[in-house]
Design an enzyme around this catalytic site. Structure first.
Site, PDB file in Angstrom:
ATOM      1  CD  GLU A 197     -15.308 -18.699  -8.021  1.00 37.23           C
ATOM      2  OE1 GLU A 197     -15.184 -17.611  -8.569  1.00 37.23           O
ATOM      3  OE2 GLU A 197     -16.019 -19.613  -8.476  1.00 37.23           O
ATOM      4  CB  CYS A 242      -0.891   0.012   1.235  1.00 37.46           C
ATOM      5  SG  CYS A 242       0.047   0.136   2.774  1.00 37.46           S
ATOM      6  CG  ASN A 265       8.047   9.795   7.376  1.00 42.43           C
ATOM      7  OD1 ASN A 265       7.723  10.972   7.190  1.00 42.43           O
ATOM      8  ND2 ASN A 265       8.203   8.938   6.378  1.00 42.43           N
ATOM      9  CD  GLN A 299      -7.798 -21.391  -2.836  1.00 39.07           C
ATOM     10  OE1 GLN A 299      -8.543 -20.709  -3.510  1.00 39.07           O
ATOM     11  NE2 GLN A 299      -6.638 -20.928  -2.405  1.00 39.07           N
ATOM     12  CB  CYS A 322      -4.412 -15.515   0.137  1.00 35.26           C
ATOM     13  SG  CYS A 322      -3.792 -14.501  -1.169  1.00 35.26           S
ATOM     14  CG  LEU A 365       5.332  17.946  22.899  1.00 37.22           C
ATOM     15  CD1 LEU A 365       4.878  18.704  24.140  1.00 37.22           C
ATOM     16  CD2 LEU A 365       4.140  17.200  22.297  1.00 37.22           C
TER      17      LEU A 365
HETATM   18  C1  LIG Z   1      -1.207   2.962   9.319  1.00 39.10           C
HETATM   19  C2  LIG Z   1      -1.387   3.948  10.450  1.00 39.10           C
HETATM   20  C3  LIG Z   1      -2.296   3.636  11.445  1.00 39.10           C
HETATM   21  C4  LIG Z   1      -2.501   4.531  12.493  1.00 39.10           C
HETATM   22  N1  LIG Z   1      -3.424   4.241  13.438  1.00 39.10           N
HETATM   23  C5  LIG Z   1      -3.677   5.128  14.431  1.00 39.10           C
HETATM   24  C6  LIG Z   1      -4.658   4.871  15.413  1.00 39.10           C
HETATM   25  O1  LIG Z   1      -5.333   3.832  15.407  1.00 39.10           O
HETATM   26  N2  LIG Z   1      -4.872   5.818  16.374  1.00 39.10           N
HETATM   27  C7  LIG Z   1      -4.146   6.958  16.413  1.00 39.10           C
HETATM   28  O2  LIG Z   1      -4.351   7.761  17.324  1.00 39.10           O
HETATM   29  N3  LIG Z   1      -3.205   7.227  15.496  1.00 39.10           N
HETATM   30  C8  LIG Z   1      -2.961   6.344  14.522  1.00 39.10           C
HETATM   31  N4  LIG Z   1      -2.019   6.640  13.561  1.00 39.10           N
HETATM   32  C9  LIG Z   1      -1.348   7.938  13.617  1.00 39.10           C
HETATM   33  C10 LIG Z   1      -0.033   7.845  14.343  1.00 39.10           C
HETATM   34  O3  LIG Z   1      -0.215   7.507  15.683  1.00 39.10           O
HETATM   35  C11 LIG Z   1       0.617   9.207  14.247  1.00 39.10           C
HETATM   36  O4  LIG Z   1       0.879   9.434  12.894  1.00 39.10           O
HETATM   37  C12 LIG Z   1       1.928   9.244  14.999  1.00 39.10           C
HETATM   38  O5  LIG Z   1       1.731   9.113  16.366  1.00 39.10           O
HETATM   39  C13 LIG Z   1       2.698  10.485  14.667  1.00 39.10           C
HETATM   40  O6  LIG Z   1       3.992  10.334  15.222  1.00 39.10           O
HETATM   41  P1  LIG Z   1       5.295  10.408  14.312  1.00 39.10           P
HETATM   42  O7  LIG Z   1       6.438  10.337  15.214  1.00 39.10           O
HETATM   43  O8  LIG Z   1       5.262   9.387  13.259  1.00 39.10           O
HETATM   44  O9  LIG Z   1       5.089  11.846  13.699  1.00 39.10           O
HETATM   45  P2  LIG Z   1       5.730  12.459  12.401  1.00 39.10           P
HETATM   46  O10 LIG Z   1       5.009  11.989  11.206  1.00 39.10           O
HETATM   47  O11 LIG Z   1       7.190  12.269  12.415  1.00 39.10           O
HETATM   48  O12 LIG Z   1       5.365  13.982  12.670  1.00 39.10           O
HETATM   49  C14 LIG Z   1       4.030  14.382  12.719  1.00 39.10           C
HETATM   50  C15 LIG Z   1       3.891  15.855  13.062  1.00 39.10           C
HETATM   51  O13 LIG Z   1       4.232  16.071  14.409  1.00 39.10           O
HETATM   52  C16 LIG Z   1       5.213  17.086  14.525  1.00 39.10           C
HETATM   53  N5  LIG Z   1       6.049  16.724  15.658  1.00 39.10           N
HETATM   54  C17 LIG Z   1       6.493  15.488  15.956  1.00 39.10           C
HETATM   55  N6  LIG Z   1       7.153  15.532  17.126  1.00 39.10           N
HETATM   56  C18 LIG Z   1       7.127  16.809  17.535  1.00 39.10           C
HETATM   57  C19 LIG Z   1       7.649  17.470  18.660  1.00 39.10           C
HETATM   58  N7  LIG Z   1       8.310  16.822  19.615  1.00 39.10           N
HETATM   59  N8  LIG Z   1       7.459  18.793  18.770  1.00 39.10           N
HETATM   60  C20 LIG Z   1       6.777  19.471  17.810  1.00 39.10           C
HETATM   61  N9  LIG Z   1       6.261  18.884  16.733  1.00 39.10           N
HETATM   62  C21 LIG Z   1       6.448  17.572  16.602  1.00 39.10           C
HETATM   63  C22 LIG Z   1       5.922  17.079  13.202  1.00 39.10           C
HETATM   64  O14 LIG Z   1       6.498  18.334  12.940  1.00 39.10           O
HETATM   65  C23 LIG Z   1       4.798  16.753  12.246  1.00 39.10           C
HETATM   66  O15 LIG Z   1       4.097  17.904  11.944  1.00 39.10           O
HETATM   67  C24 LIG Z   1      -1.772   5.753  12.527  1.00 39.10           C
HETATM   68  C25 LIG Z   1      -0.859   6.055  11.519  1.00 39.10           C
HETATM   69  C26 LIG Z   1      -0.661   5.156  10.486  1.00 39.10           C
HETATM   70  C27 LIG Z   1       0.306   5.489   9.411  1.00 39.10           C
HETATM   71  S1  FES Z   2      -1.901 -11.968   0.788  1.00 36.57           S
HETATM   72 FE1  FES Z   2      -1.307 -13.446   2.241  1.00 36.57          FE
HETATM   73  S2  FES Z   2      -0.891 -15.192   1.075  1.00 36.57           S
HETATM   74 FE2  FES Z   2      -1.697 -13.776  -0.358  1.00 36.57          FE
HETATM   75  S1  FES Z   3       3.583  -1.316   1.718  1.00 32.46           S
HETATM   76 FE1  FES Z   3       1.823  -1.487   2.980  1.00 32.46          FE
HETATM   77  S2  FES Z   3       2.666  -1.021   4.917  1.00 32.46           S
HETATM   78 FE2  FES Z   3       4.296  -0.627   3.585  1.00 32.46          FE
END
Ligand SMILES: Cc1cc2nc3c(=O)[nH]c(=O)nc-3n(C[C@H](O)[C@H](O)[C@H](O)COP(=O)(O)OP(=O)(O)OC[C@H]3O[C@@H](n4cnc5c(N)ncnc54)[C@H](O)[C@@H]3O)c2cc1C
Ligand code: FES
Ligand code: FES
Length: 1342
Positions: free
Chosen positions: A1275, A47, A275, A1208, A154, A418
């Site tokens: 199926e 994805c 990220n 399957q 699958c 922060l």
């Molecule tokens: C697949 C997926 C599933 C998720 N599921 C959930 C979920 O179920 N529930 C939920 O609550 N969240 C969920 N999230 C969100 C995830 O928790 C947040 O994206 C994550 O906590 C952000 O943290 P990071 O370190 O990756 O932030 P980054 O992506 O690195 O930064 C995010 C932002 O925060 C700022 N920042 C980071 N740290 C600081 C700091 N110390 N001071 C000032 N600014 C700062 C950055 O400048 C940026 O703007 C999900 C995300 C993904 C991708």
């Molecule tokens: S996606 Fe898991 S075996 Fe095909």
């Molecule tokens: S390709 Fe789906 S989580 Fe990275």
């Protein structure tokens, strides 16, 4: 900073090898770097947004302070390369390979049948490997958590869990055995294998794999952490690092002071920690940051301090670390002080998957300011304090309603960072709770969540302070401020509950155009959560007051069910099948549970998929420009700006198509480029060809299209009916419906909506078109189920066929041996992609989002009061979208199977395939038959309720019976195995005793209800288009005795090649290892039929058998002359005697057909019969549900490979489960699909599979119509998912009875939490006013 002119060298390790990157580009993610630069293609691209886990790798880092190496899993697609400085990356290739040594994790998933298409397998392997590196004896709970972030489309997960459970220590018995009796599951677990032979029953076997000879886990064999990195970490003083790409600079400040300096210099630069928010925003929303600051060296951001007031966590602490810290604190600190910690932990356990929690930071979650953050509501409700610093000042602020100032915006100043978060200890009279309801229990953002805290005046039940925050109800985390204020000084009693709910509803209100829609559901959740909180607090108060307090003691036992969480366990189950007969030769693989041919290669990452093929020299990339309007005329296309961009090669429009601008579908032709009028959002207008993908995408984005909107815009079925917008219709009539309706006791009418489903194959549709140069030859490598159509489409588009004639076609289409099952979509859909690639002669991959049709029938049923169904009249409409594609065929199959397992003497069925301005819908596994069963079971259930009979009684009364049953289309068939399946299912599932237990449970529990349902299954097999029922094979034997085999079927993970090899080995009487299966190619076997309709082993197996028999006839004289000779001797002798060792095999299948004029025909080669029984538990207040148990029995004939067939069945069942209970497509009123990608669209994850999933193959079944008496089951079990839908309906019925609602009600599919909650009508749903209809709701029901 002067250092910014210097660019650092990025040093890290991959699989024990040092990597030095002089020009590390901050925009490059680890995933493409592994796949393209290092050519480590085992890590898969699913994805690209952290949602599927296919790209999981392990990262190891050395912590010099703690002198500890830490290992954690991450999503490589979200990991910027520059983040890896000083880290060691381990990919699936690094832990084992067929060339060196297979790792036990790889071995076990492969041998336990845990891989089908294998696309998710490397990710699964790496999640498990990382878990074992941290804990060689994990518990099953840890296993469950570590797999939550990995999706598989699958297998249905059960075999993956069984494979990995062999590493776990803890056991959780199914309690089936009873006292003193051995539980088969527990015994299996102790023995180390998931399944064991059931002693004493000669006919049934349940051992799909042998765990005895599994390799032991030996950590001395693991890669060691590179000592050089340890030295680097210990010896070198931290200094600023700078990496610079073409557009972006990445700075790693050496310390806090420098970080604050950077922040004042680049206030707009984000602080990139995990990220997980920045990454998806860049990728999917086009965000761009020229400078990014990665604060990994700032120790203050990573510190954990135990303070007098609470825990102070550095803002960059990962959510996993936070979880560990909280677990430790809860274990060590008095419970009274850890209320907040426990609440946070509860949210953290289901937030994202393990990989996301390992990357995402606490600070990032807060500062991202997402309205659905699971942490912000509880952090805000509990007065957590944020420590914020900038170069100028340091301040402490409360995380409260003032902190969130808009969508994704907080009160932090741009130059502020922060630094830490203080999470206070709780105190005695302070009570805290959290709630969340998501579209999926794990790894899904909340629909609504909440953090609530109440503080009581000491020794009283009088509220001193109340704080409630909600997520998912507005653009920010929302505080119910007024409600909280009004309730201060109030006593915690029943009056307060009503008033609080009213206040909450007044305060938390939003229009139906608000993003997310589902307004009534979301508002109901807010007060339902409060009710849960109210009860929890009452219960706690009773303990705190420590006396028989009158108001607290009166919580009825039944109402306590509102408080208990719906906990799920890892799936497990028994798989039963018939062993081969005692006299079968041991070497004969037919009937044995042979592992998938490519399983080991899937597990080691060595299997090569289309996108794993190295780039071709001069390869170009195509990005499509698609319509943003649902129905419009194209006035002009202006690509001037796009063509000026560097790297752009050309624009391709309809004028550039040398041949036909159409590809052939089953019933129609479909345009490739729209010529003048777009008929859906996403309609292809033109393409931009460029030297790389980024460039092509950027250029496509600036192509200007001017539209002139056209009327009408037809999106919904109601619109289509109103405008009579139909592709066509079908009618099927049997008996005398009108006369029958005159005679029946009762009649009922009804409707049901069945939503569409996305295929969601993890591997995107991939095509590589390689012009060979010589004689215009073209090679197509693609992931398609229908190679012939691929070839035809491309050649007609390129005009090749016309120039050279069909008999003399050039080129071929070949299918990678590894492709993901496209579940019906790529029997047709891939041609469009393919033709596009052909026109532009480029390579690439594209995820096509084609959905299964949505069906909406209106029905009229005539029945007798004893439950006999006499007549059915039904009209159904399916939303085909803008092109016909397979919609008519789907409709036909839905009508032909509308009887499901029941004999209905009089029927009149009419179906319309509606033409709308949505992207064209196509087929999904089982083509309309799952929809048919859902429709039929809806009126069966309603008839039962009207007759005051149980649903299974009405089912039983109406089941087909006997040797000479007659279908709706007047085909005679033997239905006796259907009844056998039904009876065996009732018995093996202990249906009747469990039904009583369900009723008992429901009496004792007001807010949790259980439901149970058993449904018969009957499914057609084969194509009702006669010419498709044919197949060919090519067998070549070399003089050294080796055998090369090809056939016309496509291996998509469904085990076709494995079965074919079993057949060839059985026929030739040589081991499977002596036969090599070549990739499917039209160069070797021409004019292939689609690999579909559960029919491919039947067709291709027979062709292979024929080829083998021809060869054996040729060898026969040599075998006769030398009876003691070996295979090699006979082959050599034949060669010396100039006998051809190359044979073809051909199979001409039955002429299946339906005469729609007469309403009769022979629509199926044979039927697959079965039955499925499911039990569920629902949370009436949130709409959540838990799949407790499913038992499936399928008549697979004489299974050629029980492991493949059971695989399957389990995989198809989990897709049916998704179709009927969770996968929901949402469209905007302008026809834009909202639910794109795993963050929006939820397929079942490991937490959704029934905790007990038992699958049996009916024993003693013979099928004279197919090879070795087998049946094609691929199926059939999608239909079994309907038993879960009707178990949910049963549970809702029980809930409705609590409020006196006893009549019939409609439960549409999928039965999402919203459907369930809103059907469980109670005082809370009644309090929520129906939203005023608005001109533009957020989403429409198509
Ligand atoms: C697949 C997926 C599933 C998720 N599921 C959930 C979920 O179920 N529930 C939920 O609550 N969240 C969920 N999230 C969100 C995830 O928790 C947040 O994206 C994550 O906590 C952000 O943290 P990071 O370190 O990756 O932030 P980054 O992506 O690195 O930064 C995010 C932002 O925060 C700022 N920042 C980071 N740290 C600081 C700091 N110390 N001071 C000032 N600014 C700062 C950055 O400048 C940026 O703007 C999900 C995300 C993904 C991708
Ligand atoms: S996606 Fe898991 S075996 Fe095909
Ligand atoms: S390709 Fe789906 S989580 Fe990275």
């Amino acid at each position: 900073m002067s250092q910014h002119s210097i660019i650092d060298e990025l040093v890290f390790f991959v699989n024990g090898r040092k990597v030095r990157e002089q020009n590390a580009d901050p925009e490059t993610m680890l995933l493409p770097y592994l796949r393209r630069t290092l050519r480590l293609t085992g890590t898969k691209y699913g994805c690209g947004g952290g949602g599927c886990g296919a790209c999981t790798v392990m990262i190891s880092k050395y912590n010099a302070l703690e002198k500890k190496i830490i290992h954690f899993s991450v999503n490589a697609c979200l990991t910027p390369l520059c983040m890896l400085y000083g880290a060691a990356v381990t990919t699936v290739e690094g832990i084992g390979s067929t060339r060196t040594r297979i790792h036990p994790v790889q071995e076990r998933i492969a041998k336990a049948h845990g891989s089908q298409c294998g696309f998710c397998t490397p990710g699964m392997v790496m999640s498990m490997y990382t878990l074992l590196r941290n804990n060689p004896n994990p518990s099953t709970a840890q296993l469950q958590q570590s797999l939550a972030g990995n999706l598989c489309r699958c297998t249905g997960y059960r075999p993956i869990v069984d494979a990995f459970r062999t590493f776990c220590t803890a056991s959780t018995c199914c309690q089936q055995g009873g006292r003193g009796t051995s539980c088969p599951l527990e015994k299996a677990e102790q023995d180390g294998s998931s399944t064991q032979t059931i002693v004493g029953d000669q006919d049934v076997c349940s051992q799909l794999f042998k765990a005895d000879d599994f390799l032991p886990l030996d950590d001395t064999q693991e890669l060691i952490f590179p000592p050089e990195l340890m030295l680097m970490e210990e010896k070198l003083a931290k200094r600023t690092l700078v990496f610079r790409g073409e557009r972006v600079m990445w700075i790693v400040p050496a310390n806090l002071e420098e970080l604050l300096e950077m922040k004042s210099q680049y206030p707009k630069a984000p602080l990139l920690v995990g990220n997980t928010n920045i990454g998806p925003n860049i990728k999917f929303k086009g965000a761009f940051h020229p400078v990014m600051i990665h604060p990994t060296y700032v120790s203050e951001l990573n510190s954990v301090q135990i303070m007098d007031e609470g825990l102070r966590l550095g803002a960059a602490c990962s959510l996993s670390r936070m979880k560990d810290v909280l677990v430790k604190a809860i274990a060590e600190i008095a419970t009274e002080k850890t209320e907040i910690f426990q609440a946070l932990l509860k949210q953290l356990c289901v937030l994202g998957g393990e990989q996301i929690r390992n990357m995402a930071s606490l600070g990032g979650n807060i500062v991202s300011g997402s309205p659905t953050s699971d942490l912000n509501p509880i952090l805000a409700a509990t007065n957590c304090i944020l420590e914020v610093v900038s170069r100028e000042r340091r301040r402490e602020i409360h995380l409260d309603e003032n902190f969130f100032v808009g969508f994704g915006k907080t009160a932090l100043m741009p130059e502020e960072v922060l630094l830490s978060i203080l999470i206070p200890y709780s105190r005695k009279w302070q009570l805290v709770s959290v709630f969340r309801q998501a579209t999926r229990r794990e790894n899904a953002f909340s629909i609504v969540n909440s953090g609530m805290q109440v503080v009581f005046k000491e020794e009283t039940r009088v509220i001193a302070e109340l704080r409630m925050f909600f997520g998912g109800v507005g653009p920010t985390t929302v505080c119910a401020k007024r409600c909280c204020k009004e309730l201060i000084d109030r006593s915690w009693d029943e009056d307060l509950l009503s008033q609080a709910c009213e206040l909450l509803l007044e305060e938390i209100s939003f229009p139906s155009s608000a993003p997310g829609g589902s307004v009534e559901f979301r508002r109901t959740l807010t007060i339902s959560f409060f009710y849960k909180f109210y009860l929890q607090v009452r219960q706690r108060l009773q303990q705190l007051l420590n006396k028989e307090d009158l108001f607290a003691a009166d919580i009825l036992q039944r109402h306590r069910s509102a408080m208990s969480p719906l906990l799920v366990e890892l799936p497990r189950g028994l798989q039963k099948f018939q062993p081969v007969t005692w006299d079968q030769l041991q070497e004969d693989p037919v009937g044995q549970p042979v592992a998938h041919l490519s399983a080991i290669k899937h597990a080691t990452g060595e299997a090569i998929y289309c996108d794993d093929i190295p780039n071709q020299e001069g390869e170009l990339f195509l990005a499509l420009v698609t319509s943003s309007r649902a129905h419009a005329k194209i006035v002009s296309i202006d690509a001037g700006e796009a063509l000026k961009l560097p790297g752009v090669v050309d624009i391709i429009t309809v004028q550039d198509v040398p041949g036909k601008n159409k590809v052939e579908m089953l019933f129609d032709m479909e345009e490739i480029f729209c010529s003048s009028e777009v008929t859906c959002v996403g309609h292809i207008i033109c393409g931009i060809v460029a030297k790389n993908q980024v460039c092509a995408k950027m250029a496509a984005a600036v192509v200007k299209i001017i539209y002139e909107d056209l009327e009408p815009v037809i999106l919904t079925l109601e619109d289509a009916i109103q405008h009579k917008s139909f592709f066509g219709h079908r009618k099927l009539e049997n008996g005398n419906v009108d006369a029958a309706f005159e005679k029946v006791d009762q009649q009922l009418e009804g409707q049901i909506h069945i939503g569409g489903q996305e295929h969601f194959y993890m591997e995107t549709h991939s095509v590589l078109v390689i012009p060979k140069g010589e004689d215009g030859e073209i090679e197509i490598i693609c992931s398609i189920q229908h190679p012939k159509n691929a070839q035809d489409s491309l050649f007609s588009t390129l005009c090749v066929g016309e120039r050279r004639g069909h008999a003399d076609q050039w080129g071929s289409s070949s299918i990678r041996r590894q492709i993901q099952d496209n579940f019906g979509s790529s029997s047709e859909r891939l041609e469009v992609t393919l033709s596009l690639r052909g026109i532009s002669s480029t390579a690439g991959s594209r995820r096509l989002r084609r959905m299964c049709v949505r069906i909406f029938p209106a029905m009229d049923v005539g029945y007798m009061t004893d439950g006999r169904i006499i007549a059915v009249e039904l009209t159904c409409y399916c939303n085909g979208g803008n092109e016909l594609d397979a919609s008519l065929e789907i409709l036909e199959l839905a009508l032909l199977n509308m009887d499901s397992g029941y004999y209905i003497p009089h029927v009149r069925l009419t179906g319309f395939a509606c033409k709308t301005n949505l992207p064209s819908n196509t087929a999904f596994r089982a083509f309309g038959q799952p929809q048919a069963i859902a429709i039929t079971e809806s009126w069966v259930t309603d008839v039962a309720s009207k007759c005051n009979l149980s649903a299974e009684k009405v089912r039983e009364i109406n089941l087909y019976r006997g040797k000479e049953s007659c279908t709706l289309y007047k085909t005679i068939f033997d239905s006796r195995n259907q009844l056998r399946c039904w009876n065996e299912c009732l018995e093996s599932a202990s249906y009747h005793s469990r039904k009583i237990a369900v009723e008992e449970f429901n009496k004792l529990n007001r807010w949790k209800k259980r439901g149970i349902s058993v449904v018969p299954l009957k499914k057609t097999v084969g194509f009702s288009i006669p010419f498709l029922n044919q197949a060919g094979a090519l067998l070549q034997v070399y003089v050294d005795g080796s055998v090369l085999l090809t056939h016309g079927g496509t291996e998509m993970g469904q085990g076709l090649h494995t079965k074919i090899l079993q057949i060839a080995s059985h026929e030739l009487k040589i081991p499977m290892s002596a036969i090599h299966l070549n990739e499917t190619s039209t160069a070797t076997v021409p004019n292939t039929s689609p690999t579909a309709a559960s029919f491919s082993t039947d067709l291709n197996g027979m062709a292979v058998k024929a080829a083998c028999q021809t060869l054996l006839q040729r060898l026969e004289p040599f075998m006769h002359d030398n009876p003691k000779g070996t295979w090699k001797d006979w082959v050599k002798e034949a060669f010396m005697n100039k006998v051809s060792l190359s044979t073809t095999g051909f199979f001409k299948g039955e002429d299946l057909f339906v005469d729609w004029e007469k309403g009769e025909g022979n629509a199926t080669s044979y039927f697959i019969f079965g039955a499925s029984c499911s039990e569920v538990e629902i949370d009436c207040l949130t709409g959540d549900h838990r799949n407790i148990r499913t038992d499936i029995i399928i008549d697979a004939g004489n299974s050629i490979n029980p492991a493949v067939d059971i695989g399957q069945i389990e995989g198809a069942f989990s897709q049916g489960l998704g179709l009927f209970t969770m996968e929901e497509l949402k469209y905007s009123p302008k026809g834009v699909l909202y639910t794109r990608g795993p963050s929006q669209y939820k397929i079942p994850a490991v937490c959704d599979i029934p905790e007990q999933l038992n699958v049996s193959l009916l024993s003693g079944s013979k099928n004279p119509k197919a090879i070795y008496s087998s049946k094609g089951v691929g199926e059939s079990a999608v239909l079994a998912g309907s038993s879960v839908l009707y178990a949910i309906k049963d549970a809702i019925t029980a809930a409705r009875r609590e409020t006196g609602l006893t009549g019939n009600f409609t439960l549409n599919s999928p039965s999402t939490p919203e459907q369930i909650r809103m059907a469980c009508v109670d005082r809370f749903t009644e309090m929520v006013p129906v939203s005023a209809p608005e001109s533009t709701p957020w989403a429409i029901n198509v």
